[in-house]
Design an enzyme around this catalytic site. Sequence first.
Site, mmCIF file in Angstrom:
data_model
loop_
_atom_site.group_PDB
_atom_site.id
_atom_site.type_symbol
_atom_site.label_atom_id
_atom_site.label_comp_id
_atom_site.label_asym_id
_atom_site.label_seq_id
_atom_site.Cartn_x
_atom_site.Cartn_y
_atom_site.Cartn_z
ATOM 1 N N ASP A 57 -35.193 28.446 -67.897
ATOM 2 C CA ASP A 57 -33.911 27.921 -67.395
ATOM 3 C C ASP A 57 -33.360 28.695 -66.199
ATOM 4 O OD1 ASP A 57 -34.043 25.947 -69.320
ATOM 5 O OD2 ASP A 57 -32.877 27.084 -70.785
ATOM 6 N N GLU A 72 -28.331 12.628 -67.088
ATOM 7 C CA GLU A 72 -29.681 13.161 -66.832
ATOM 8 C C GLU A 72 -30.587 12.063 -66.295
ATOM 9 O OE1 GLU A 72 -31.610 15.496 -69.908
ATOM 10 O OE2 GLU A 72 -29.685 16.010 -70.791
ATOM 11 N N HIS A 107 -32.200 20.451 -67.500
ATOM 12 C CA HIS A 107 -31.555 21.183 -68.593
ATOM 13 C C HIS A 107 -30.146 20.617 -68.795
ATOM 14 C CE1 HIS A 107 -30.785 24.580 -71.233
ATOM 15 N NE2 HIS A 107 -29.607 24.695 -70.652
ATOM 16 N N GLU A 132 -38.922 32.928 -65.880
ATOM 17 C CA GLU A 132 -37.843 33.037 -66.857
ATOM 18 C C GLU A 132 -37.308 31.647 -67.182
ATOM 19 O OE1 GLU A 132 -34.725 36.449 -66.706
ATOM 20 O OE2 GLU A 132 -35.657 36.241 -64.731
HETATM 21 C C1 GRF Z 1 -32.942 16.578 -72.489
HETATM 22 O O1 GRF Z 1 -31.610 16.772 -72.895
HETATM 23 C C2 GRF Z 1 -33.346 17.598 -71.475
HETATM 24 O O2 GRF Z 1 -32.302 18.000 -70.637
HETATM 25 C C3 GRF Z 1 -33.778 18.763 -72.337
HETATM 26 O O3 GRF Z 1 -34.425 18.163 -73.431
HETATM 27 C C4 GRF Z 1 -33.923 16.843 -73.624
HETATM 28 C C5 GRF Z 1 -35.105 15.920 -73.576
HETATM 29 O O4 GRF Z 1 -34.783 14.612 -73.886
HETATM 30 N N1 GRF Z 1 -34.597 19.684 -71.587
HETATM 31 P P1 GRF Z 1 -35.840 13.446 -73.664
HETATM 32 O O5 GRF Z 1 -37.101 13.840 -74.421
HETATM 33 O O6 GRF Z 1 -36.097 13.333 -72.190
HETATM 34 O O7 GRF Z 1 -35.201 12.222 -74.224
#
Ligand code: GRF
Length: 221
Positions: A144, A173, A108, A142
């Site tokens: 997130d 990420e 997230h 729930e």
């Molecule tokens: C990411 O920002 C992730 O954190 C959120 O949705 C987005 C997905 O991006 N849950 P991608 O499809 O992995 O490029």
Amino acid sequence: MARLRLGVLISGRGSNLAALIAASAHPHYPAEVGFVISNREGAPGLRIAGEAGIAHAVLGGRDASAFAREADLLLRRAGVNLVCLAGFMRILEAGFVEAWRDRMINIHPSLLPAFQGLNAQRQALEAGVRFSGCTVHFVRAEVDKGPIIAQGVVPVREEEDEEALSARILELEHRLYPLAVRLIAEGRVRIAGAKTSIAGASAPEFAFTNPSEERLVSATF
Ligand code: GRF
């Protein structure tokens, strides 16, 4: 040791999927993407899976329980041990979440529990926080919520717009998701109630501020 087999659920772009596939390409990485499911036909991430030679399926136009039933079957058949939600934009049925309890994680784009739900980066900008980032956590019923495995911090820059902040968080990420998967694959993540503890992990000692103290000091004196 056998590699952990990942089943990745996507709805769109698939850049986190791509990061997990890239990590799997390293011979010493302890996990590999074994199967990809999209709930949307034409999700760009499907092409990423196809180009990497990874088996994938589209389960669109189904209600939540049909999706759960079919996804569960496909993931089990593919020998998946860990489900990774990566931009998966559909609420999962409670029974599915329970069946994969402690074997399903999500990423997230905020420092949870702050800014849950949609448009987390915009929420962070509107709140005027000085730091945001991303979180990988185990999935619970729930949305997130669930024990946090790892977080990455991104300072919010003044005048930054949603697109710029999102891009910087997304870069992180792509490092954080493979790291969290690696910790699980190495058996270092222990769930204790609402939290996890990570064997052998270290946290940086340094705490910092935004705006940076150094700059303030040199600008003021
Ligand atoms: C990411 O920002 C992730 O954190 C959120 O949705 C987005 C997905 O991006 N849950 P991608 O499809 O992995 O490029």
